[in-house]
Design a protein around this motif. Sequence first.
Motif, PDB file in Angstrom:
ATOM      1  N   MET A   1       0.887  -0.761   0.012  1.00 39.41           N
ATOM      2  CA  MET A   1       0.345  -0.053   0.066  1.00 39.41           C
ATOM      3  C   MET A   1       0.863   0.924   0.245  1.00 39.41           C
ATOM      4  N   THR A   2       0.830   2.291  -1.084  1.00 36.66           N
ATOM      5  CA  THR A   2       0.934   3.509  -0.893  1.00 36.66           C
ATOM      6  C   THR A   2       0.588   4.041   0.195  1.00 36.66           C
ATOM      7  N   ALA A   3       2.245   4.801   0.579  1.00 32.31           N
ATOM      8  CA  ALA A   3       2.222   5.701   2.310  1.00 32.31           C
ATOM      9  C   ALA A   3       1.480   6.858   1.572  1.00 32.31           C
ATOM     10  N   ARG A   4       0.597   7.821   3.286  1.00 37.88           N
ATOM     11  CA  ARG A   4      -0.705   8.516   2.463  1.00 37.88           C
ATOM     12  C   ARG A   4      -0.456   9.645   3.914  1.00 37.88           C
ATOM     13  N   ILE A   5      -0.209  10.947   3.063  1.00 33.61           N
ATOM     14  CA  ILE A   5      -0.599  11.824   4.367  1.00 33.61           C
ATOM     15  C   ILE A   5      -1.304  13.046   3.876  1.00 33.61           C
ATOM     16  N   ALA A   6      -2.250  13.807   5.292  1.00 34.05           N
ATOM     17  CA  ALA A   6      -3.132  14.527   5.184  1.00 34.05           C
ATOM     18  C   ALA A   6      -2.184  15.858   5.706  1.00 34.05           C
ATOM     19  N   LEU A   7      -2.416  16.805   5.154  1.00 32.14           N
ATOM     20  CA  LEU A   7      -2.278  18.028   5.139  1.00 32.14           C
ATOM     21  C   LEU A   7      -3.285  18.920   4.984  1.00 32.14           C
ATOM     22  N   VAL A   8      -3.391  19.784   5.806  1.00 23.86           N
ATOM     23  CA  VAL A   8      -5.171  20.446   6.388  1.00 23.86           C
ATOM     24  C   VAL A   8      -4.061  21.975   5.667  1.00 23.86           C
ATOM     25  N   ALA A   9      -4.424  23.045   5.093  1.00 24.73           N
ATOM     26  CA  ALA A   9      -4.667  24.557   4.934  1.00 24.73           C
ATOM     27  C   ALA A   9      -5.962  25.104   5.744  1.00 24.73           C
ATOM     28  N   ALA A  38      -0.200  14.921   8.870  1.00 25.68           N
ATOM     29  CA  ALA A  38      -0.372  13.433   9.670  1.00 25.68           C
ATOM     30  C   ALA A  38       0.352  12.501   8.292  1.00 25.68           C
ATOM     31  N   ARG A  39       0.433  11.177   8.926  1.00 20.52           N
ATOM     32  CA  ARG A  39       0.104   9.870   7.987  1.00 20.52           C
ATOM     33  C   ARG A  39      -0.845   9.787   8.215  1.00 20.52           C
ATOM     34  N   VAL A  40      -1.191   8.832   6.583  1.00 14.56           N
ATOM     35  CA  VAL A  40      -2.823   8.832   7.070  1.00 14.56           C
ATOM     36  C   VAL A  40      -2.597   7.281   7.736  1.00 14.56           C
ATOM     37  N   GLU A  41      -3.904   6.934   8.729  1.00 18.80           N
ATOM     38  CA  GLU A  41      -2.963   5.782   9.561  1.00 18.80           C
ATOM     39  C   GLU A  41      -3.983   4.654   8.376  1.00 18.80           C
ATOM     40  N   PHE A  73       0.495  13.092  -6.104  1.00 19.28           N
ATOM     41  CA  PHE A  73       1.820  13.494  -5.573  1.00 19.28           C
ATOM     42  C   PHE A  73       2.358  14.216  -6.130  1.00 19.28           C
ATOM     43  N   ALA A  74       3.013  15.310  -6.043  1.00 22.05           N
ATOM     44  CA  ALA A  74       4.580  16.315  -5.495  1.00 22.05           C
ATOM     45  C   ALA A  74       5.294  15.569  -6.183  1.00 22.05           C
ATOM     46  N   PRO A  75       5.805  16.548  -7.105  1.00 20.53           N
ATOM     47  CA  PRO A  75       7.143  16.083  -8.272  1.00 20.53           C
ATOM     48  C   PRO A  75       8.131  16.000  -7.369  1.00 20.53           C
ATOM     49  N   GLY A  76       8.821  14.606  -7.382  1.00 21.32           N
ATOM     50  CA  GLY A  76      10.056  13.736  -6.509  1.00 21.32           C
ATOM     51  C   GLY A  76       9.446  13.662  -4.717  1.00 21.32           C
ATOM     52  N   VAL A  79       4.609   9.811  -1.839  1.00 16.24           N
ATOM     53  CA  VAL A  79       3.757   9.677  -1.020  1.00 16.24           C
ATOM     54  C   VAL A  79       2.593  10.553  -1.316  1.00 16.24           C
ATOM     55  N   LEU A  80       1.875   9.407  -1.211  1.00 22.03           N
ATOM     56  CA  LEU A  80       0.440  10.093  -2.079  1.00 22.03           C
ATOM     57  C   LEU A  80       0.308  11.201  -0.990  1.00 22.03           C
ATOM     58  N   THR A  81       0.150  12.281  -1.492  1.00 18.91           N
ATOM     59  CA  THR A  81      -0.692  13.916  -0.622  1.00 18.91           C
ATOM     60  C   THR A  81      -1.915  13.847  -0.944  1.00 18.91           C
ATOM     61  N   VAL A  82      -2.926  13.970   0.373  1.00 21.04           N
ATOM     62  CA  VAL A  82      -4.360  14.602  -0.171  1.00 21.04           C
ATOM     63  C   VAL A  82      -4.459  15.575   0.835  1.00 21.04           C
TER      64      VAL A  82
END
Length: 163
Positions: A1-9, A38-41, A73-76, A79-82
């Motif tokens: 499974m791909t690692a994922r992070i959640a960002l919040v603005a 944080a990482r999506v658990e 995915f941000a270039p480079g 980690v999948l960013t949501v």
Amino acid sequence: MTARIALVALVDFHGRILVHLHDDQASDRPNRWSLPHARVEAGESPASAGVRVAGQVAHVPVDGELELFWSGFAPGYPVLTVAFCGRTLATPEDVAQVVEISPAGELPEPTRVHKVFLPGDEILSGRAFTLASGYVLARFVDSPQYQRLAPGAALPPYLPGLA
């Protein structure tokens, strides 16, 4: 499974965005700015992780629901960013006052992360952001979502007669 992070603005009623600065003593990403994240658990949805980030990482209330801003995915960055966005009722004084005291009454070790609200038009001026946060913020400050959350889009509910 791909690692994922959640960002919040999180945007306050003055159009400022909450960001974190990891100081030079931080063990993770020293001297870098970032959005609360944080990482999506395992077993957790990205949306649930976004709510968790607002409450447990940013330590601020969200006014309404968070909405999805961007996912990919941000270039480079492998980690999948949501990324989510929303309005907060918090003020600079609120984020400066967050101190977690243990049940035994002990102050925590310094987190080495400083939280501040910065204006959207100044947020990217000369600051070194983490890769994912910088990528998301560059798109967010020019987005319709930010324009809707920024001043003039909606007035705080506690200012009657100004709607």
